[in-house]
Design a protein around this motif. Structure first.
Motif, PDB file in Angstrom:
ATOM      1  N   ALA A 111      40.634  54.880 -30.674  1.00  0.00           N
ATOM      2  CA  ALA A 111      42.016  54.906 -31.141  1.00  0.00           C
ATOM      3  C   ALA A 111      42.970  55.357 -30.040  1.00  0.00           C
ATOM      4  O   ALA A 111      44.077  54.815 -29.895  1.00  0.00           O
ATOM      5  CB  ALA A 111      42.133  55.829 -32.353  1.00  0.00           C
ATOM      6  N   LYS A 112      42.552  56.329 -29.257  1.00  0.00           N
ATOM      7  CA  LYS A 112      43.394  56.816 -28.151  1.00  0.00           C
ATOM      8  C   LYS A 112      43.645  55.697 -27.152  1.00  0.00           C
ATOM      9  O   LYS A 112      44.774  55.518 -26.662  1.00  0.00           O
ATOM     10  CB  LYS A 112      42.696  58.002 -27.468  1.00  0.00           C
ATOM     11  N   ALA A 113      42.605  54.906 -26.886  1.00  0.00           N
ATOM     12  CA  ALA A 113      42.758  53.777 -25.961  1.00  0.00           C
ATOM     13  C   ALA A 113      43.644  52.695 -26.563  1.00  0.00           C
ATOM     14  O   ALA A 113      44.447  52.066 -25.860  1.00  0.00           O
ATOM     15  CB  ALA A 113      41.384  53.212 -25.606  1.00  0.00           C
ATOM     16  N   VAL A 114      43.524  52.460 -27.874  1.00  0.00           N
ATOM     17  CA  VAL A 114      44.370  51.463 -28.543  1.00  0.00           C
ATOM     18  C   VAL A 114      45.831  51.887 -28.471  1.00  0.00           C
ATOM     19  O   VAL A 114      46.728  51.082 -28.161  1.00  0.00           O
ATOM     20  CB  VAL A 114      43.926  51.277 -30.009  1.00  0.00           C
ATOM     21  N   LEU A 115      46.095  53.148 -28.740  1.00  0.00           N
ATOM     22  CA  LEU A 115      47.471  53.640 -28.711  1.00  0.00           C
ATOM     23  C   LEU A 115      48.053  53.579 -27.301  1.00  0.00           C
ATOM     24  O   LEU A 115      49.239  53.249 -27.115  1.00  0.00           O
ATOM     25  CB  LEU A 115      47.524  55.064 -29.256  1.00  0.00           C
TER      26      LEU A 115
END
Length: 768
Positions: A293-297
């Motif tokens: 999720a951190k990478a997606v954001l």
């Protein structure tokens, strides 16, 4: 040193000829191979019975072979020609039977008559049904409070049996419903209720046909729900990306040979399942999902900064969710160092998975007990929900949250009222229907029930199916708890170790199996119903002759106990047991979603219960899908083990030759183990560290600091591809190491996947 005799060749793929050979072997061992084979053709068919194994859904247009290897094992185990007649107990005392293994006890065969324990001879003796019901009712009525009794339910019970069970117990006056779901997917129910407004998954089986990406987290379908492999295989063959998170490399998630695929069977071929397989650290799933999720954001920020469209589903986030800003802040505050250390995965790996997620228009996340049996399981499932919310992957075809349940009706039992914390709406409906007050005080779950039995608060235990003593943690304490009771009653098809821990008054009451014809006194064959993991409710009718003319249905047995305990002034128990349509009428009038129950359940595949999230209807407190902003755990047990010399973290799991506590055989061919169960899998480097070789015997010592000594003696070590610091072995043998004094936050589920242990070589222990 040569390889120990019990360590052999692993299967190249799940399924295939190995599965067919295993099916044939189990059918032959049952003593009724031809009838067993015919029986399987009716498994999961509209005019047949629901497989007593897992809760995987049935396709809308199924084939004639809607069963798997585990289904064959379950049916062969139930339809065996071996019998435990009353004379069996003239030969074997209960004390002797306690020395038998789980496999040996259940292999003895089907129970045939109601039996009462006679302490003076240490044997069970035959009684009549009326004698059994009368004394059980007498003991229950003699307790000074209904809250002194515990009423356990196994997920094998039908909707109808579970409904009249909860009705009887609430009319008796308590909400003490320790339930098998307390030990497996309780965390899923709690987390999903908070996140999407219903404690169930949001997917249909057809969604797997449309998903572009499927994230499989903490589960082993090859052993636990093999029919799921067919859906994963079809998804893989059409190009869907499948990413697996599992500390253990499980064969079924690597390759699957479909026994119904003629070409694969002729050529010995198989289909690759996982595109990506990551051996995440135990308890590290939440960190891994947060990392993705951190990478997606971050990718979304970059897209917006460069003038491109957002990678998130902004319309969904605005219209259907709440809490996104707080969640985003929590993700931003989580360091990559923390994520990498806790998950055991690199930032680069997680960023690659983020690309898969971004490129997928439709994504499913599916999980099982590898996720649900940790301290922070509820938070992990909330994180999985957060992850899917980011791109609107709930409430569209090919998307959704999919907890895969174990026993075939564990979800249905909860739907029809097996819940120690019933809703006010449900109790109101019961009071309106039966015109009597229902108990409102919350009752006991499994761990609370165990505590009450240990401290003397609870004085009676009734088990509707299952093997409570072997399914629960801290095995010696559970044995003590059960034998302290004034009354123990077990309703079962086969003898198991729970029956060998009798209370002051103890009964074993034999019931019909799922495959057996259930006729009422008018000779009419009756059906029951179950609910699968996709919220589908369908009928099940047995086709085999009962193992004994003395057997009664679960419903008939519950009705007999209820009549003897609370009388028939409020409920006509005999009338309900005579015609199950009447029970379904009551369910329809007291539980929403069951309108026209008797009509709809007789249609092929049955019907789906209302599932708001699949239509983007949210019944959360906020009226929207709700983000969680939980922090990652400061330290997981696996991280602690890596930081303390000689400490490891243990997970318990099934072998391929078992289902829950039922052990069908002694082989685990997917992991290359043959003829042995007292084994522990260890990373080869860790094996060197403890000074052991493959096949050596070790004692495994529990390290939970609560003053209780826990030792699993004389287990043989097996080198295996696991993350360093983690070990694994089979339950129920290793349940002795799982403490009842640690449980999941908010779920109260035993932490069977994160048990701190150490080793000592067995020879050293004997010398000491």
């Amino acid at each position: 040193m040569g390889k120990p005799e019990f360590i052999g060749k692993k299967s190249k793929a799940a399924g295939g000829w190995g599965a067919l050979r295993s099916c044939g072997k189990k059918l032959l061992a049952s003593g009724a191979p031809l009838s067993g084979a015919v029986t399987m053709l009716k498994a999961n068919q509209p005019d047949g019975f629901d497989c007593p194994g897992c809760a995987w859904g049935d396709p809308e247009h199924g084939s004639s072979f809607e069963f798997c290897e585990n289904g064959v094992k379950a049916v062969a185990w139930e339809s065996t020609d071996k019998r435990v007649h009353p004379d069996f107990f003239k030969t074997h005392t209960v004390s002797e039977l306690r020395t038998w293994t789980d496999y040996e006890v259940e292999r003895a065969g089907r129970l045939t008559h109601p039996m009462r324990y006679e302490a003076s001879t240490d044997r069970y003796v035959q009684v009549t049904w009326d004698e059994a019901f009368s004394e059980i009712g007498q003991v229950l009525r003699s307790l000074d409070s209904p809250d002194r009794a515990e009423f356990y339910t196994s997920g094998r019970a039908s909707n109808e049996a579970a409904y009249i069970y909860q009705l009887f117990v609430r009319l008796y006056g308590t909400n003490n419903f320790p339930d098998c779901s307390n030990m497996c997917h309780e965390a899923s129910g709690v987390a999903l209720e908070q996140a999407i407004g219903i404690g169930k998954g949001s997917v249909l089986l057809e969604d797997f046909e449309k998903a572009d990406a499927i994230f499989v987290i903490g589960q082993n379908p090859g052993t636990n729900h093999p029919r799921m492999l067919g859906d994963l295989r079809r998804a893989a063959k059409r190009g869907a990306k499948i990413a697996v998170f599992n500390p253990v490399r499980e064969k079924g998630l690597e390759r699957f040979a479909d026994p119904q695929d003629k070409l694969e069977m002729i050529t010995g071929g198989s289909t690759a399942i996982a595109n990506e397989y990551f051996q995440v650290r135990l308890g590290g799933d939440m960190a891994a999902i947060r990392g993705i999720a951190k990478a997606v954001l971050a990718a979304d920020d970059a897209a917006i900064a460069s003038g491109r469209a957002s990678l998130l589903d902004r319309a969904f986030l605005k219209q259907h969710t709440t809490g996104f800003d707080a969640y985003r802040a929590a993700v931003d505050a989580t360091s990559w160092e923390h994520i990498e250390n806790q998950s055991g995965m690199s930032r680069e790996q997680l960023e690659d998975l983020a690309k898969i997620y971004i490129e997928s228009n439709r994504t499913i996340c599916t999980w099982a007990m590898g996720v649900t049996q940790h301290r922070h399981s509820v938070q992990t499932i909330r994180e999985i929900s957060n992850f899917l919310f980011l791109r609107g992957n709930v409430g569209r075809p090919g998307t959704g949250l999919c907890p895969v349940r174990g026993h075939s009706n564990v979800q249905g039992d909860r739907t029809v009222g097996i819940n120690e914390k019933p809703s006010d709406a449900f109790l109101d409906a019961l009071e309106k229907e039966f015109r009597v007050p229902m108990p409102r005080r919350h009752g006991h779950n499994v761990l609370a029930a165990i505590g009450a039995m240990l401290d003397g608060t609870a004085q009676a235990f009734i088990g509707l199916g299952g093997n409570f003593a072997r399914a629960t943690p801290d095995s010696p304490l559970i044995a003590k708890a059960l034998m302290n009771q004034k009354l123990t009653v077990n309703i079962a098809t086969k003898l198991n170790h729970s029956h060998l821990l009798p209370g002051e008054v103890s009964y074993v009451l034999p019931c019909l199996g799922r495959t057996e014809i259930d006729r009422n006194s008018d000779g009419i064959a009756q059906i029951v119903t179950v609910e699968d993991s996709m919220s589908m409710v369908h009928g099940s009718g047995g086709i085999n002759r009962p193992a004994s003319p003395e057997l009664r249905s679960e419903i008939g047995i519950i009705a007999g106990i209820a009549e003897a305990t609370v009388g028939s002034q409020i409920v006509d128990w005999r009338g309900l047991a005579h015609h199950y349509d009447r029970i379904r009428d009551l369910i329809e009038r007291t539980i929403s979603g069951f309108h026209n129950f008797n009509e709809r359940v007789r249609k092929p595949r049955g019907f789906r219960l209302p599932n708001g999230p699949s239509e983007r209807i949210w019944t959360t407190r906020a009226g929207k899908a709700t983000f969680s902003d939980c922090e990652l755990p400061a330290l997981t047990e696996h991280q602690r083990a890596l930081g303390e010399h000689g400490t490891f973290v243990l997970q318990t799991f099934r072998s391929h030759d078992q289902y829950n506590t039922t052990v069908y055989g002694l082989d685990d061919r997917y992991r290359g183990i043959y003829g042995e169960r007292r084994i522990v899998f260890v990373n080869p480097d860790d094996l060197t560290e403890i000074g052991a070789n493959a096949g050596d015997r070790v004692d495994i010592i529990g390290l939970h600091e609560d003053g209780v000594e826990r030792v699993a003696e004389s287990f043989r070590v097996v080198p295996y591809e696991l993350p360093r610091g983690s070990v694994a072995g089979y339950y129920p043998e290793l349940n002795v190491l799982v403490p009842i004094s640690t449980a999941g936050e908010l779920s109260d589920t035993p932490t069977s996947k994160s048990v701190l242990v150490s080793f000592r070589l067995a020879e050293q222990a004997r010398a000491a």
